[in-house]
Design a protein around this motif. Structure first.
Motif, PDB file in Angstrom:
ATOM      1  N   VAL A  54      12.416  -6.936   2.188  1.00 15.86           N
ATOM      2  CA  VAL A  54      11.076  -6.353   2.294  1.00 15.86           C
ATOM      3  C   VAL A  54      11.163  -4.838   2.436  1.00 15.86           C
ATOM      4  O   VAL A  54      10.443  -4.085   1.750  1.00 15.86           O
ATOM      5  N   ILE A  55      12.050  -4.371   3.304  1.00 16.17           N
ATOM      6  CA  ILE A  55      12.165  -2.924   3.529  1.00 16.17           C
ATOM      7  C   ILE A  55      12.699  -2.222   2.289  1.00 16.17           C
ATOM      8  O   ILE A  55      12.192  -1.157   1.887  1.00 16.17           O
ATOM      9  N   ILE A  56      13.707  -2.811   1.633  1.00 13.95           N
ATOM     10  CA  ILE A  56      14.258  -2.186   0.425  1.00 13.95           C
ATOM     11  C   ILE A  56      13.219  -2.180  -0.695  1.00 13.95           C
ATOM     12  O   ILE A  56      13.036  -1.169  -1.396  1.00 13.95           O
ATOM     13  N   GLY A  57      12.520  -3.305  -0.870  1.00 18.13           N
ATOM     14  CA  GLY A  57      11.506  -3.375  -1.914  1.00 18.13           C
ATOM     15  C   GLY A  57      10.383  -2.381  -1.705  1.00 18.13           C
ATOM     16  O   GLY A  57       9.917  -1.740  -2.658  1.00 18.13           O
ATOM     17  N   ALA A  58       9.953  -2.218  -0.443  1.00 22.41           N
ATOM     18  CA  ALA A  58       8.894  -1.247  -0.164  1.00 22.41           C
ATOM     19  C   ALA A  58       9.388   0.181  -0.342  1.00 22.41           C
ATOM     20  O   ALA A  58       8.647   1.058  -0.817  1.00 22.41           O
ATOM     21  N   SER A  59      10.631   0.446   0.018  1.00 16.42           N
ATOM     22  CA  SER A  59      11.175   1.803  -0.145  1.00 16.42           C
ATOM     23  C   SER A  59      11.265   2.184  -1.618  1.00 16.42           C
ATOM     24  O   SER A  59      10.882   3.289  -2.015  1.00 16.42           O
ATOM     25  N   VAL A  60      11.757   1.260  -2.449  1.00 17.19           N
ATOM     26  CA  VAL A  60      11.842   1.541  -3.885  1.00 17.19           C
ATOM     27  C   VAL A  60      10.449   1.710  -4.481  1.00 17.19           C
ATOM     28  O   VAL A  60      10.201   2.609  -5.300  1.00 17.19           O
ATOM     29  N   GLY A  61       9.510   0.840  -4.077  1.00 18.18           N
ATOM     30  CA  GLY A  61       8.149   0.952  -4.585  1.00 18.18           C
ATOM     31  C   GLY A  61       7.489   2.260  -4.197  1.00 18.18           C
ATOM     32  O   GLY A  61       6.771   2.870  -5.005  1.00 18.18           O
ATOM     33  N   THR A  62       7.736   2.707  -2.975  1.00 18.51           N
ATOM     34  CA  THR A  62       7.179   3.990  -2.540  1.00 18.51           C
ATOM     35  C   THR A  62       7.779   5.151  -3.315  1.00 18.51           C
ATOM     36  O   THR A  62       7.085   6.119  -3.667  1.00 18.51           O
ATOM     37  N   GLY A  63       9.091   5.070  -3.612  1.00 17.26           N
ATOM     38  CA  GLY A  63       9.713   6.122  -4.416  1.00 17.26           C
ATOM     39  C   GLY A  63       9.148   6.192  -5.829  1.00 17.26           C
ATOM     40  O   GLY A  63       8.911   7.286  -6.361  1.00 17.26           O
ATOM     41  N   VAL A  64       8.925   5.029  -6.433  1.00 15.94           N
ATOM     42  CA  VAL A  64       8.323   5.009  -7.773  1.00 15.94           C
ATOM     43  C   VAL A  64       6.909   5.558  -7.732  1.00 15.94           C
ATOM     44  O   VAL A  64       6.480   6.304  -8.629  1.00 15.94           O
ATOM     45  N   TRP A  65       6.156   5.222  -6.682  1.00 11.29           N
ATOM     46  CA  TRP A  65       4.792   5.735  -6.527  1.00 11.29           C
ATOM     47  C   TRP A  65       4.791   7.258  -6.389  1.00 11.29           C
ATOM     48  O   TRP A  65       3.942   7.950  -6.973  1.00 11.29           O
ATOM     49  N   ALA A  66       5.735   7.790  -5.622  1.00 13.48           N
ATOM     50  CA  ALA A  66       5.760   9.235  -5.385  1.00 13.48           C
ATOM     51  C   ALA A  66       6.206  10.017  -6.612  1.00 13.48           C
ATOM     52  O   ALA A  66       5.712  11.130  -6.857  1.00 13.48           O
ATOM     53  N   HIS A  67       7.115   9.476  -7.415  1.00 12.18           N
ATOM     54  CA  HIS A  67       7.653  10.204  -8.556  1.00 12.18           C
ATOM     55  C   HIS A  67       6.866   9.987  -9.845  1.00 12.18           C
ATOM     56  O   HIS A  67       7.173  10.626 -10.858  1.00 12.18           O
ATOM     57  N   ASN A  68       5.870   9.122  -9.820  1.00 14.44           N
ATOM     58  CA  ASN A  68       5.072   8.848 -11.026  1.00 14.44           C
ATOM     59  C   ASN A  68       3.585   8.878 -10.674  1.00 14.44           C
ATOM     60  O   ASN A  68       2.952   7.833 -10.500  1.00 14.44           O
ATOM     61  N   PRO A  69       3.002  10.056 -10.561  1.00 10.26           N
ATOM     62  CA  PRO A  69       1.572  10.141 -10.210  1.00 10.26           C
ATOM     63  C   PRO A  69       0.656   9.517 -11.258  1.00 10.26           C
ATOM     64  O   PRO A  69      -0.467   9.124 -10.941  1.00 10.26           O
ATOM     65  N   GLN A  70       1.117   9.408 -12.508  1.00 15.56           N
ATOM     66  CA  GLN A  70       0.250   8.853 -13.545  1.00 15.56           C
ATOM     67  C   GLN A  70      -0.022   7.369 -13.341  1.00 15.56           C
ATOM     68  O   GLN A  70      -0.992   6.817 -13.881  1.00 15.56           O
ATOM     69  N   TYR A  71       0.823   6.684 -12.567  1.00 16.90           N
ATOM     70  CA  TYR A  71       0.608   5.260 -12.330  1.00 16.90           C
ATOM     71  C   TYR A  71      -0.581   5.001 -11.404  1.00 16.90           C
ATOM     72  O   TYR A  71      -1.086   3.882 -11.353  1.00 16.90           O
ATOM     73  N   ARG A  72      -1.017   6.004 -10.679  1.00 19.55           N
ATOM     74  CA  ARG A  72      -2.047   5.795  -9.652  1.00 19.55           C
ATOM     75  C   ARG A  72      -3.432   5.578 -10.237  1.00 19.55           C
ATOM     76  O   ARG A  72      -4.345   5.158  -9.531  1.00 19.55           O
ATOM     77  N   CYS A  78      -3.870   1.455  -6.621  1.00 20.98           N
ATOM     78  CA  CYS A  78      -3.969   1.985  -5.254  1.00 20.98           C
ATOM     79  C   CYS A  78      -4.158   0.864  -4.238  1.00 20.98           C
ATOM     80  O   CYS A  78      -3.564   0.884  -3.151  1.00 20.98           O
ATOM     81  N   VAL A  79      -4.962  -0.118  -4.589  1.00 18.09           N
ATOM     82  CA  VAL A  79      -5.195  -1.241  -3.673  1.00 18.09           C
ATOM     83  C   VAL A  79      -3.916  -2.025  -3.454  1.00 18.09           C
ATOM     84  O   VAL A  79      -3.572  -2.395  -2.320  1.00 18.09           O
ATOM     85  N   GLU A  80      -3.167  -2.273  -4.519  1.00 16.15           N
ATOM     86  CA  GLU A  80      -1.917  -3.020  -4.379  1.00 16.15           C
ATOM     87  C   GLU A  80      -0.887  -2.231  -3.569  1.00 16.15           C
ATOM     88  O   GLU A  80      -0.141  -2.809  -2.772  1.00 16.15           O
ATOM     89  N   PHE A  81      -0.842  -0.926  -3.761  1.00 18.74           N
ATOM     90  CA  PHE A  81       0.112  -0.115  -3.006  1.00 18.74           C
ATOM     91  C   PHE A  81      -0.235  -0.117  -1.512  1.00 18.74           C
ATOM     92  O   PHE A  81       0.654  -0.227  -0.657  1.00 18.74           O
ATOM     93  N   VAL A 131      -9.822  -7.875   7.426  1.00 18.89           N
ATOM     94  CA  VAL A 131     -11.110  -7.272   7.056  1.00 18.89           C
ATOM     95  C   VAL A 131     -10.942  -6.412   5.814  1.00 18.89           C
ATOM     96  O   VAL A 131     -11.762  -6.460   4.880  1.00 18.89           O
ATOM     97  N   TRP A 132      -9.875  -5.618   5.759  1.00 18.85           N
ATOM     98  CA  TRP A 132      -9.620  -4.793   4.582  1.00 18.85           C
ATOM     99  C   TRP A 132      -9.377  -5.657   3.341  1.00 18.85           C
ATOM    100  O   TRP A 132      -9.871  -5.366   2.255  1.00 18.85           O
ATOM    101  N   GLY A 133      -8.603  -6.738   3.489  1.00 19.34           N
ATOM    102  CA  GLY A 133      -8.343  -7.616   2.362  1.00 19.34           C
ATOM    103  C   GLY A 133      -9.585  -8.321   1.869  1.00 19.34           C
ATOM    104  O   GLY A 133      -9.751  -8.539   0.664  1.00 19.34           O
ATOM    105  N   PHE A 134     -10.492  -8.671   2.792  1.00 21.61           N
ATOM    106  CA  PHE A 134     -11.739  -9.311   2.382  1.00 21.61           C
ATOM    107  C   PHE A 134     -12.609  -8.339   1.585  1.00 21.61           C
ATOM    108  O   PHE A 134     -13.258  -8.731   0.603  1.00 21.61           O
ATOM    109  N   ARG A 135     -12.610  -7.076   1.965  1.00 18.19           N
ATOM    110  CA  ARG A 135     -13.418  -6.081   1.248  1.00 18.19           C
ATOM    111  C   ARG A 135     -12.859  -5.789  -0.139  1.00 18.19           C
ATOM    112  O   ARG A 135     -13.617  -5.475  -1.058  1.00 18.19           O
ATOM    113  N   HIS A 136     -11.537  -5.907  -0.299  1.00 14.18           N
ATOM    114  CA  HIS A 136     -10.907  -5.585  -1.580  1.00 14.18           C
ATOM    115  C   HIS A 136     -10.448  -6.831  -2.328  1.00 14.18           C
ATOM    116  O   HIS A 136      -9.668  -6.723  -3.291  1.00 14.18           O
ATOM    117  N   ASP A 137     -10.912  -7.997  -1.898  1.00 13.30           N
ATOM    118  CA  ASP A 137     -10.609  -9.259  -2.583  1.00 13.30           C
ATOM    119  C   ASP A 137      -9.104  -9.485  -2.690  1.00 13.30           C
ATOM    120  O   ASP A 137      -8.549  -9.785  -3.749  1.00 13.30           O
TER     121      ASP A 137
END
Length: 352
Positions: A54-72, A78-81, A131-137
Motif C-alpha cells: 500500500v505504501i509503495i503503491g501510493a508513493s509511486v502514484g503520488t510521484g506520477v501525479w506530481a511529475h505529470n500535471p496533464q493527467y489531472r 482528482c477524485v481517485e487520487f 461522508v466524502w465518498g458518499f458525496r463523490h459516489d
C-alpha cells in the motif's frame, strides 16, 4: 467460461487484502495452538506485506501525479487520487495499531487502551471519509467497517485491561448488532432471488445475477457469524475446540470473498501510477498472456466422441444449376439463400 470477461472485472486491491488476511489467520491459529513457535512479528508477516504494498503503491502514484500535471484534467482523476490518499492515511493508522499489538504481546508492559489508540482515531476519520465518498459516489468498504466498530474497539480494550469483567459474549454486543444487519441483507437477497425465479418477466441473466449474489452473501455471512460465535465461546471457556477448528469458518468466508473479486469492477487506477485497469496493464506488460485472455470455453459441450456422433449433421445447401442467358451470353447463378422456385407458365388464349 470467458476468461477475458472474468479477468476484465478483476479487483486486485481486494484480492490482495483477502489473501493476506487468509494467510495471517492461518498463521495466527497455528500460533495460538502452539503448532508453530514463531514470534508474533513473524506471524504478522502477511499484514506487513499488505501495508508495504500500500505504501509503495501510493508513493509511486503520488510521484506520477506530481511529475505529470496533464493527467489531472482527465475525468475523475482528482477524485481517485484523493481517495487513494484517504486510504493510505487509514492504512498508516492501522499499521501503527498492528505494530503496537505485536510489541504489547511480546513485551506486555503497558495498557491495551494505548494500543487501541490508533483505532480510536481511525473511526472518526473513517466517518468523514464515508461522508466524502458518499458525496463523490465512491465505494469505501474499509472506512465503513472502521467507522461502525468504534464502540466494539472500546469494549475490547477495556476487557483486555480488566477494567470491565464482562464475559466476551456481552463485550461483543456491538458486533452482534452489526451481524444482525448483515443477516437481514442476506435475507433480503434470498427473498428477491425467490421472487425473480418465480417471475416470468425477468430475463435469465438477471435471475443468475440475483441467485449468485444470494449465494455469495450466504457463504460470507453465515460462516463469519459461526466463527465469531465459536471464538466467543472459546474465549469464555465454554468449548475445548482448537483455534484451527474455530478459524475454519473464517477461512471459508475469506475464500468466498477472494472468489468474488473476479466479478467486482472498481479499484483505484492511481495505485502504482498505472492509470488503467490492472488487467489491461498486465496484458501490456506481458503480451503473451493475451493468447490466454482471448480464450473462451463452452462448459455445456460434451467432449465424448460417441455423443458427438449422435449430433445431427446439418444438410448441405441445395446445389442450383446455373442459367444461361441467350441474348447476353452471361451465365447467371443464384445463391442458395436467395433461390425461389419460378412460377409455372400461364397460357392465355386470345379470342377470335
Amino acid at each position: 467460461m470467458n476468461l477475458r470477461g472474468l479477468f476484465q472485472d478483476f479487483n486486485p486491491s481486494k484480492f490482495l487484502i483477502y489473501s493476506c488476511l487468509l494467510l495471517f489467520s492461518v498463521l495466527l491459529s497455528l500460533k495460538l495452538d502452539g503448532v508453530i513457535q514463531w514470534s508474533y512479528w513473524a506471524v504478522f508477516t502477511p499484514i506487513w506485506l499488505w501495508k508495504l504494498l500500500v505504501i509503495i503503491g501510493a508513493s509511486v502514484g503520488t510521484g506520477v501525479w506530481a511529475h505529470n500535471p496533464q493527467y489531472r484534467a482527465e475525468g475523475e482523476t482528482c477524485v481517485e487520487f484523493k481517495a487513494m490518499l484517504i486510504a493510505v492515511g487509514l492504512h498508516v493508522l492501522l499499521l501503527m495499531f498492528e505494530v503496537l499489538v505485536c510489541d504489547r504481546v511480546e513485551r506486555g508492559d503497558y495498557f491495551w487502551l494505548l494500543v487501541f489508540m490508533p483505532l480510536f482515531f481511525v473511526s472518526p476519520v473513517s466517518v468523514a471519509a464515508c461522508v466524502w465518498g458518499f458525496r463523490h459516489d465512491r465505494s469505501l468498504e474499509l472506512e465503513v467497517l472502521c467507522s461502525v466498530n468504534i464502540l466494539q474497539f472500546i469494549f475490547i480494550a477495556l476487557r483486555l485491561d480488566r477494567i470491565i469483567n464482562w464475559p466476551w459474549l456481552v463485550v461483543c454486543v456491538p458486533l452482534w448488532i452489526l451481524m444482525s444487519f448483515l443477516c437481514l441483507v442476506v435475507l433480503y437477497y434470498i427473498i428477491w432471488s425467490v421472487l425473480f425465479l418465480r417471475s416470468i418477466d425477468i430475463i435469465a441473466e438477471q435471475r443468475r445475477t440475483h441467485i449468485t449474489m444470494a449465494i455469495s452473501w450466504m457463504t460470507i455471512v453465515v460462516p463469519l457469524l459461526t466463527f465469531e460465535i465459536l471464538l466467543v465461546h472459546k474465549l469464555d471457556g465454554h468449548n475445548s475446540l482448537s483455534y484451527v477448528c474455530v478459524f475454519v469458518p473464517l477461512w471459508l468466508s475469506l475464500l468466498t470473498l477472494m472468489a468474488t473479486t473476479f466479478g467486482q469492477k472498481g479499484g483505484n487506477h492511481w495505485w502504482f501510477g498505472i492509470r488503467k485497469d490492472f488487467c489491461h496493464f498486465l496484458l501490456e506488460l506481458l503480451p503473451f498472456l493475451r493468447e490466454y485472455g482471448n480464450v473462451s470455453y463452452d462448459l455445456q459441450r460434451s467432449d465424448d466422441p460417441e455423443a458427438a456422433e449422435d449430433l445431427p449433421v446439418p444438410e448441405p445447401p441445395p446445389k442450383i444449376a446455373p442459367m444461361f442467358h441467350k441474348k447476353t451470353g452471361v451465365v447467371i447463378t443464384q445463391s442458395p439463400g436467395k433461390y425461389f422456385v419460378p412460377p409455372p407458365k400461364l397460357c392465355i388464349d386470345m379470342p377470335d
